[in-house]
Write an enzyme that holds these catalytic residues in place. Structure first.
Site, mmCIF file in Angstrom:
data_model
loop_
_atom_site.group_PDB
_atom_site.id
_atom_site.type_symbol
_atom_site.label_atom_id
_atom_site.label_comp_id
_atom_site.label_asym_id
_atom_site.label_seq_id
_atom_site.Cartn_x
_atom_site.Cartn_y
_atom_site.Cartn_z
ATOM 1 N N LYS A 119 13.849 19.317 -2.347
ATOM 2 C CA LYS A 119 13.165 18.268 -3.134
ATOM 3 C C LYS A 119 11.800 18.767 -3.617
ATOM 4 O O LYS A 119 11.453 18.632 -4.781
ATOM 5 C CB LYS A 119 12.993 16.990 -2.290
ATOM 6 C CG LYS A 119 14.305 16.400 -1.800
ATOM 7 C CD LYS A 119 14.107 15.111 -1.021
ATOM 8 C CE LYS A 119 13.402 15.273 0.309
ATOM 9 N NZ LYS A 119 14.125 16.073 1.314
ATOM 10 N N ARG A 139 13.297 6.051 1.765
ATOM 11 C CA ARG A 139 14.123 6.707 2.769
ATOM 12 C C ARG A 139 14.951 5.716 3.570
ATOM 13 O O ARG A 139 15.712 6.122 4.456
ATOM 14 C CB ARG A 139 13.214 7.438 3.740
ATOM 15 C CG ARG A 139 13.148 8.926 3.507
ATOM 16 C CD ARG A 139 12.138 9.440 4.484
ATOM 17 N NE ARG A 139 12.353 10.781 4.882
ATOM 18 C CZ ARG A 139 11.695 11.804 4.354
ATOM 19 N NH1 ARG A 139 10.886 11.632 3.353
ATOM 20 N NH2 ARG A 139 11.888 13.013 4.829
ATOM 21 N N ARG A 154 11.186 28.475 6.231
ATOM 22 C CA ARG A 154 10.263 27.960 5.212
ATOM 23 C C ARG A 154 8.809 28.315 5.571
ATOM 24 O O ARG A 154 8.401 28.196 6.714
ATOM 25 C CB ARG A 154 10.375 26.441 5.088
ATOM 26 C CG ARG A 154 9.239 25.872 4.214
ATOM 27 C CD ARG A 154 9.461 24.460 3.774
ATOM 28 N NE ARG A 154 9.699 23.535 4.855
ATOM 29 C CZ ARG A 154 10.030 22.268 4.663
ATOM 30 N NH1 ARG A 154 10.175 21.792 3.440
ATOM 31 N NH2 ARG A 154 10.233 21.475 5.690
ATOM 32 N N ARG A 165 5.694 24.691 9.018
ATOM 33 C CA ARG A 165 5.474 23.281 9.360
ATOM 34 C C ARG A 165 5.860 22.998 10.807
ATOM 35 O O ARG A 165 6.830 23.552 11.315
ATOM 36 C CB ARG A 165 6.293 22.389 8.411
ATOM 37 C CG ARG A 165 5.468 21.870 7.268
ATOM 38 C CD ARG A 165 6.249 21.168 6.215
ATOM 39 N NE ARG A 165 7.160 20.126 6.670
ATOM 40 C CZ ARG A 165 7.859 19.365 5.853
ATOM 41 N NH1 ARG A 165 7.731 19.516 4.541
ATOM 42 N NH2 ARG A 165 8.683 18.456 6.314
ATOM 43 N N ARG A 167 15.860 15.265 12.338
ATOM 44 C CA ARG A 167 15.605 14.810 10.960
ATOM 45 C C ARG A 167 16.927 14.640 10.212
ATOM 46 O O ARG A 167 17.082 13.711 9.419
ATOM 47 C CB ARG A 167 14.686 15.810 10.244
ATOM 48 C CG ARG A 167 13.245 15.755 10.762
ATOM 49 C CD ARG A 167 12.454 17.005 10.438
ATOM 50 N NE ARG A 167 12.291 17.239 9.021
ATOM 51 C CZ ARG A 167 11.981 18.427 8.492
ATOM 52 N NH1 ARG A 167 11.799 19.477 9.281
ATOM 53 N NH2 ARG A 167 11.850 18.556 7.198
HETATM 54 P P1 AP5 Z 1 11.902 22.292 0.189
HETATM 55 O O1 AP5 Z 1 11.840 22.258 -1.301
HETATM 56 O O2 AP5 Z 1 10.639 22.394 0.958
HETATM 57 O O3 AP5 Z 1 12.814 21.078 0.722
HETATM 58 P P2 AP5 Z 1 12.511 19.527 0.852
HETATM 59 O O4 AP5 Z 1 13.777 18.824 0.483
HETATM 60 O O5 AP5 Z 1 11.275 19.155 0.126
HETATM 61 O O6 AP5 Z 1 12.322 19.486 2.429
HETATM 62 P P3 AP5 Z 1 11.337 18.685 3.358
HETATM 63 O O7 AP5 Z 1 11.524 19.281 4.736
HETATM 64 O O8 AP5 Z 1 9.941 18.673 2.816
HETATM 65 O O9 AP5 Z 1 11.930 17.289 3.302
HETATM 66 P P4 AP5 Z 1 11.787 16.187 4.317
HETATM 67 O O10 AP5 Z 1 12.386 15.092 3.526
HETATM 68 O O11 AP5 Z 1 12.370 16.390 5.649
HETATM 69 O O12 AP5 Z 1 10.219 16.187 4.624
HETATM 70 P P5 AP5 Z 1 9.027 15.273 4.150
HETATM 71 O O13 AP5 Z 1 7.859 16.147 3.981
HETATM 72 O O14 AP5 Z 1 9.426 14.379 3.033
HETATM 73 O O15 AP5 Z 1 12.876 23.493 0.598
HETATM 74 C C1 AP5 Z 1 13.105 23.810 1.957
HETATM 75 C C2 AP5 Z 1 13.170 25.344 2.120
HETATM 76 O O16 AP5 Z 1 14.321 25.822 1.443
HETATM 77 C C3 AP5 Z 1 11.972 26.082 1.485
HETATM 78 O O17 AP5 Z 1 11.674 27.196 2.262
HETATM 79 C C4 AP5 Z 1 12.506 26.522 0.104
HETATM 80 O O18 AP5 Z 1 11.874 27.716 -0.350
HETATM 81 C C5 AP5 Z 1 13.972 26.745 0.402
HETATM 82 N N1 AP5 Z 1 14.843 26.444 -0.725
HETATM 83 C C6 AP5 Z 1 14.690 25.488 -1.690
HETATM 84 N N2 AP5 Z 1 15.741 25.505 -2.540
HETATM 85 C C7 AP5 Z 1 16.581 26.487 -2.082
HETATM 86 C C8 AP5 Z 1 17.840 26.991 -2.526
HETATM 87 N N3 AP5 Z 1 18.458 26.494 -3.611
HETATM 88 N N4 AP5 Z 1 18.414 27.992 -1.796
HETATM 89 C C9 AP5 Z 1 17.805 28.524 -0.696
HETATM 90 N N5 AP5 Z 1 16.597 28.100 -0.234
HETATM 91 C C10 AP5 Z 1 16.006 27.089 -0.922
HETATM 92 O O19 AP5 Z 1 8.831 14.326 5.433
HETATM 93 C C11 AP5 Z 1 8.336 14.816 6.653
HETATM 94 C C12 AP5 Z 1 8.199 13.668 7.636
HETATM 95 O O20 AP5 Z 1 7.271 12.683 7.128
HETATM 96 C C13 AP5 Z 1 9.477 12.868 7.923
HETATM 97 O O21 AP5 Z 1 10.261 13.473 8.926
HETATM 98 C C14 AP5 Z 1 8.886 11.515 8.355
HETATM 99 O O22 AP5 Z 1 8.417 11.561 9.692
HETATM 100 C C15 AP5 Z 1 7.698 11.357 7.434
HETATM 101 N N6 AP5 Z 1 8.035 10.660 6.183
HETATM 102 C C16 AP5 Z 1 7.952 11.180 4.919
HETATM 103 N N7 AP5 Z 1 8.342 10.261 4.018
HETATM 104 C C17 AP5 Z 1 8.671 9.146 4.713
HETATM 105 C C18 AP5 Z 1 9.167 7.868 4.329
HETATM 106 N N8 AP5 Z 1 9.427 7.569 3.041
HETATM 107 N N9 AP5 Z 1 9.419 6.969 5.317
HETATM 108 C C19 AP5 Z 1 9.155 7.240 6.610
HETATM 109 N N10 AP5 Z 1 8.704 8.453 7.038
HETATM 110 C C20 AP5 Z 1 8.457 9.391 6.094
#
Ligand code: AP5
Length: 214
Positions: free
Chosen positions: A13, A88, A127, A159, A170
Site C-alpha cells: 500500500k 480497517r 522491509r 519497523r 497483523r
Molecule cells: P509496503 O508498501 O510498506 O506495504 P504496506 O501494505 O504499506 O504495509 P504496512 O506494513 O505498512 O501495512 P500495515 O497495514 O500493516 O501497516 P500500517 O502502517 O498501516 O511494502 C512492504 C514491503 O514489501 C516493503 O519492504 C516493500 O519494499 C516491499 N514490496 C512492496 N511491493 C512489493 C512487490 N510487488 N514485490 C516485492 N516486495 C514488495 O499500520 C501499522 C499499525 O498501526 C497497525 O498494525 C495498527 O496497530 C495501527 N493502525 C494503522 N491504521 C489503523 C486503523 N485504520 N485502525 C486501527 N489501527 C490502525
C-alpha cells in the site's frame, strides 16, 4: 479523486501510494504513519496507540476515526485524497461514509491489493524504511544501496512490528477485521481487486490500469 488502498500488511500500500500521490497530486493519509509519528513525538495519542501497534492489534476505532476526520477537514483534502491503511473495520468505513456525506462526497475508488500470506512474511521481514526521505526498500526484492543506508544517504530502520510473530498477528487481524471491507465496498460497486504479486513496477501498472490511468 477520493481513493482508498486496502490490503493485508505488507501488500504494498505504501509503495503504491507514493506513485499514486505523485501522479494524481493527492494528499496521502496513512493512519500507520500518523500513529507512528504520534508515538515518536510521545503525544498522548502516541502513548495510547503504542501497545496496540507493538502487539499487531488495531488501535480502537474511536481514536483512529477522530484522527482521520480531523485530517480530512484540512484544505488540501478538498480536491481528493488517498487513504492508506484506513478504514480497517466496518465501523471505520461507516464513520468515513458519514463524514464524507456531511460534505456531499462519497468513496469513489477502492483498490484492494491481493497478496498471499506466505509472501507477506518474507516481504515484511526484509522491509527497511528511510528515516530521512521515507523511501521504503526491501532487502531482497528492491534492495537499497547498502542494508543500512538509503540512496539519499539517510539511515534505514526496521519497523518494530515487522517481527515474524507480530506479522502473523497483523495478518490474523486483517483476515478477521479488515477483509470484510472487501464485500462492503464490492456491494457499493467501487472495489477493484488488483494482484499485488510481481515487481512493484508491474503492480503499479495494474493499479493505474484499474483506475483507468497510465
Ligand atoms: P509496503 O508498501 O510498506 O506495504 P504496506 O501494505 O504499506 O504495509 P504496512 O506494513 O505498512 O501495512 P500495515 O497495514 O500493516 O501497516 P500500517 O502502517 O498501516 O511494502 C512492504 C514491503 O514489501 C516493503 O519492504 C516493500 O519494499 C516491499 N514490496 C512492496 N511491493 C512489493 C512487490 N510487488 N514485490 C516485492 N516486495 C514488495 O499500520 C501499522 C499499525 O498501526 C497497525 O498494525 C495498527 O496497530 C495501527 N493502525 C494503522 N491504521 C489503523 C486503523 N485504520 N485502525 C486501527 N489501527 C490502525
Amino acid at each position: 479523486m477520493d481513493l482508498i488502498l486496502i490490503g493485508p500488511p505488507g501488500a504494498g500500500k505504501g509503495t503504491q501510494a507514493r506513485w499514486l500521490v505523485e501522479a494524481q497530486h493527492l494528499p496521502q493519509i496513512s493512519t500507520g504513519d500518523m500513529l507512528r509519528a504520534a508515538r515518536k513525538a510521545g503525544t498522548p495519542l502516541g502513548q495510547q496507540a503504542d501497545g496496540y501497534m507493538n502487539a499487531g492489534q488495531l488501535v480502537p476505532d474511536a481514536v483512529v476515526v477522530g484522527l482521520v476526520a480531523e485530517r480530512l477537514r484540512e484544505p488540501d483534502c478538498a480536491g481528493g485524497f488517498l487513504l492508506d491503511g484506513f478504514p480497517r473495520t466496518i465501523p471505520q468505513a461507516e464513520a468515513l461514509d458519514a463524514e464524507l456525506a456531511r460534505h456531499g462526497r462519497k468513496v469513489e475508488h477502492v483498490v484492494a491489493l491481493e497478496v498471499p500470506d506466505q509472501a507477506i512474511v518474507r516481504r515484511l521481514s526484509g522491509r527497511r524504511t528511510c528515516g530521512a526521505c521515507g523511501r521504503i526498500w526491501q532487502l531482497e526484492f528492491d534492495p537499497p544501496p547498502s542494508p543500512v543506508t538509503c540512496a539519499c544517504g539517510g539511515a534505514l530502520a526496521q519497523r518494530d512490528d515487522d517481527k515474524e510473530a507480530t506479522i502473523r498477528n497483523r495478518l490474523e487481524v486483517y483476515h478477521g477485521q479488515t477483509s470484510p471491507l472487501l464485500e462492503y465496498y464490492e456491494r457499493k460497486g467501487v472495489l477493484r481487486r488488483v494482484a499485488g504479486e510481481g515487481k512493484p513496477e508491474e503492480v503499479r501498472r495494474r493499479v493505474f490500469a484499474a483506475l483507468g490511468s497510465k
